[in-house]
Design a protein around this motif. Structure first.
Motif, PDB file in Angstrom:
ATOM      1  N   VAL A 161       0.869  -1.180   0.000  1.00  0.00           N
ATOM      2  CA  VAL A 161       0.000   0.000   0.000  1.00  0.00           C
ATOM      3  C   VAL A 161       0.906   1.229   0.000  1.00  0.00           C
ATOM      4  O   VAL A 161       1.818   1.335   0.825  1.00  0.00           O
ATOM      5  N   ALA A 162       0.685   2.135  -0.943  1.00  0.00           N
ATOM      6  CA  ALA A 162       1.484   3.357  -1.042  1.00  0.00           C
ATOM      7  C   ALA A 162       0.564   4.571  -1.042  1.00  0.00           C
ATOM      8  O   ALA A 162      -0.295   4.693  -1.908  1.00  0.00           O
ATOM      9  N   ILE A 163       0.756   5.451  -0.054  1.00  0.00           N
ATOM     10  CA  ILE A 163      -0.121   6.607   0.100  1.00  0.00           C
ATOM     11  C   ILE A 163       0.678   7.831   0.530  1.00  0.00           C
ATOM     12  O   ILE A 163       1.639   7.715   1.280  1.00  0.00           O
ATOM     13  N   PRO A 164       0.256   9.014   0.089  1.00  0.00           N
ATOM     14  CA  PRO A 164       0.948  10.235   0.490  1.00  0.00           C
ATOM     15  C   PRO A 164       0.743  10.592   1.968  1.00  0.00           C
ATOM     16  O   PRO A 164       1.668  11.039   2.631  1.00  0.00           O
ATOM     17  N   VAL A 165      -0.473  10.381   2.474  1.00  0.00           N
ATOM     18  CA  VAL A 165      -0.767  10.820   3.843  1.00  0.00           C
ATOM     19  C   VAL A 165      -1.830   9.935   4.486  1.00  0.00           C
ATOM     20  O   VAL A 165      -2.809   9.555   3.851  1.00  0.00           O
ATOM     21  N   ALA A 166      -1.589   9.577   5.769  1.00  0.00           N
ATOM     22  CA  ALA A 166      -2.540   8.754   6.535  1.00  0.00           C
ATOM     23  C   ALA A 166      -2.162   8.831   8.011  1.00  0.00           C
ATOM     24  O   ALA A 166      -0.999   9.051   8.336  1.00  0.00           O
ATOM     25  N   PRO A 167      -3.127   8.665   8.919  1.00  0.00           N
ATOM     26  CA  PRO A 167      -2.791   8.670  10.344  1.00  0.00           C
ATOM     27  C   PRO A 167      -1.904   7.464  10.685  1.00  0.00           C
ATOM     28  O   PRO A 167      -2.060   6.398  10.083  1.00  0.00           O
ATOM     29  N   PRO A 168      -0.975   7.605  11.656  1.00  0.00           N
ATOM     30  CA  PRO A 168      -0.086   6.492  11.998  1.00  0.00           C
ATOM     31  C   PRO A 168      -0.830   5.232  12.432  1.00  0.00           C
ATOM     32  O   PRO A 168      -0.421   4.117  12.097  1.00  0.00           O
ATOM     33  N   SER A 169      -1.952   5.398  13.147  1.00  0.00           N
ATOM     34  CA  SER A 169      -2.709   4.215  13.609  1.00  0.00           C
ATOM     35  C   SER A 169      -3.245   3.411  12.426  1.00  0.00           C
ATOM     36  O   SER A 169      -3.219   2.180  12.428  1.00  0.00           O
ATOM     37  N   THR A 170      -3.694   4.128  11.388  1.00  0.00           N
ATOM     38  CA  THR A 170      -4.196   3.450  10.181  1.00  0.00           C
ATOM     39  C   THR A 170      -3.068   2.720   9.468  1.00  0.00           C
ATOM     40  O   THR A 170      -3.237   1.580   9.026  1.00  0.00           O
ATOM     41  N   CYS A 171      -1.904   3.360   9.383  1.00  0.00           N
ATOM     42  CA  CYS A 171      -0.742   2.722   8.742  1.00  0.00           C
ATOM     43  C   CYS A 171      -0.357   1.446   9.483  1.00  0.00           C
ATOM     44  O   CYS A 171      -0.049   0.427   8.857  1.00  0.00           O
ATOM     45  N   ASP A 172      -0.388   1.495  10.825  1.00  0.00           N
ATOM     46  CA  ASP A 172      -0.057   0.307  11.626  1.00  0.00           C
ATOM     47  C   ASP A 172      -1.036  -0.824  11.366  1.00  0.00           C
ATOM     48  O   ASP A 172      -0.633  -1.982  11.195  1.00  0.00           O
ATOM     49  N   GLN A 173      -2.324  -0.487  11.333  1.00  0.00           N
ATOM     50  CA  GLN A 173      -3.346  -1.516  11.069  1.00  0.00           C
ATOM     51  C   GLN A 173      -3.156  -2.125   9.681  1.00  0.00           C
ATOM     52  O   GLN A 173      -3.224  -3.337   9.517  1.00  0.00           O
ATOM     53  N   LEU A 174      -2.907  -1.262   8.702  1.00  0.00           N
ATOM     54  CA  LEU A 174      -2.742  -1.752   7.330  1.00  0.00           C
ATOM     55  C   LEU A 174      -1.502  -2.613   7.178  1.00  0.00           C
ATOM     56  O   LEU A 174      -1.496  -3.583   6.428  1.00  0.00           O
ATOM     57  N   SER A 175      -0.440  -2.271   7.925  1.00  0.00           N
ATOM     58  CA  SER A 175       0.810  -3.034   7.781  1.00  0.00           C
ATOM     59  C   SER A 175       0.654  -4.471   8.279  1.00  0.00           C
ATOM     60  O   SER A 175       1.447  -5.336   7.941  1.00  0.00           O
ATOM     61  N   GLN A 176      -0.394  -4.716   9.069  1.00  0.00           N
ATOM     62  CA  GLN A 176      -0.667  -6.094   9.492  1.00  0.00           C
ATOM     63  C   GLN A 176      -1.424  -6.870   8.411  1.00  0.00           C
ATOM     64  O   GLN A 176      -1.453  -8.095   8.421  1.00  0.00           O
ATOM     65  N   ALA A 177      -2.012  -6.133   7.488  1.00  0.00           N
ATOM     66  CA  ALA A 177      -2.828  -6.777   6.448  1.00  0.00           C
ATOM     67  C   ALA A 177      -2.082  -6.962   5.126  1.00  0.00           C
ATOM     68  O   ALA A 177      -2.475  -7.787   4.305  1.00  0.00           O
ATOM     69  N   VAL A 178      -1.019  -6.169   4.925  1.00  0.00           N
ATOM     70  CA  VAL A 178      -0.284  -6.241   3.652  1.00  0.00           C
ATOM     71  C   VAL A 178       1.213  -6.433   3.922  1.00  0.00           C
ATOM     72  O   VAL A 178       1.652  -6.400   5.067  1.00  0.00           O
ATOM     73  N   ASP A 179       2.000  -6.609   2.859  1.00  0.00           N
ATOM     74  CA  ASP A 179       3.436  -6.868   3.021  1.00  0.00           C
ATOM     75  C   ASP A 179       4.226  -5.619   3.390  1.00  0.00           C
ATOM     76  O   ASP A 179       5.229  -5.700   4.077  1.00  0.00           O
TER      77      ASP A 179
END
Length: 226
Positions: A161-179
């Motif tokens: 997942v590549a994004i310009p801007v997102a809250p850190p909590s969302t990034c942490d959650q997503l990093s558990q779902a993707v590589d």
């Protein structure tokens, strides 16, 4: 009060900055860049062009709770994929009849958009590819989560997942779902994605269509048999 300043001129610049963080994926024949329409497509286009990779869209429709459209009870995608959020459904006591009715309505919209954006071209093959999923920013994350839940069953070799801007909590959650999650700015207080851009005008359907027909690959990497 802390004032935020825009980090990006527009989606084009955000895509170029994002591409600079994805250099290790350049010139690889297995890479596929997917943009989330509409706003994610101009960002994804710049990424695909910089990486010399093909571009496609990942079309998902959230299934909104009737009367509370912003609350997602699930999502659907091309190819008949349906993912449901059972927490929301059980908490609100939503019947399967209601879910089916909302899904049928959203499926019509999905098919309409699919034809409008892609024309006759069929969706790209996901299996065994390194898929980079791009949006212009993430607020709640429900759309990108829907996209992930739709892509994973298609067995990509890697999902990024590549994004310009997102809250850190969302990034942490997503990093558990993707590589891998690549995010340029992680403000604790996001407020709205638009404040991080000088120009956050709405991406039109015509722009999405046009970008999907633009070449993103140089001849050398397109492996065209002559």
């Amino acid at each position: 009060m802390h004032i935020h300043y825009a980090q990006f001129q527009d989606r084009t610049e955000a895509g170029q900055q994002l591409a600079a963080q994805l250099k290790s994926y350049a010139n690889r024949s297995d890479v596929l860049v997917l943009g989330l329409p509409r706003g994610g497509v101009p960002v994804a286009y710049e990424v695909a062009r910089a990486l010399n990779a093909p571009l496609d869209i990942c079309l998902v429709r959230k299934l909104g709770v009737p009367g509370h459209q912003e609350l997602a009870m699930g999502a659907i995608a091309s190819g008949g994929v349906r993912v449901l959020n059972y927490d929301v459904i059980s908490r609100l006591g939503i019947s399967s009849k209601t879910i089916d009715a909302v899904a049928a309505k959203e499926l019509k919209e999905l098919q309409h958009r699919d034809r409008m954006y892609r024309g006759d071209r069929s969706p790209s093959e996901i299996r065994d590819r390194t898929v980079i999923l791009v949006d212009d920013g993430i607020a709640t994350g429900s759309t990108i989560r829907a996209a992930i839940s739709v892509l994973k069953p298609q067995q990509p070799a890697q999902l990024i997942v590549a994004i310009p801007v997102a809250p850190p909590s969302t990034c942490d959650q997503l990093s558990q779902a993707v590589d891998e999650v690549i995010c340029l700015f992680k403000p604790e207080a996001l407020y709205a994605i638009g404040i991080w851009y000088e120009d956050f005008s709405q991406t039109t359907d015509a722009t999405v269509r046009t970008l999907l027909t633009q070449p993103t690959m140089t001849y050398q990497n397109s492996f065209v048999s002559v």
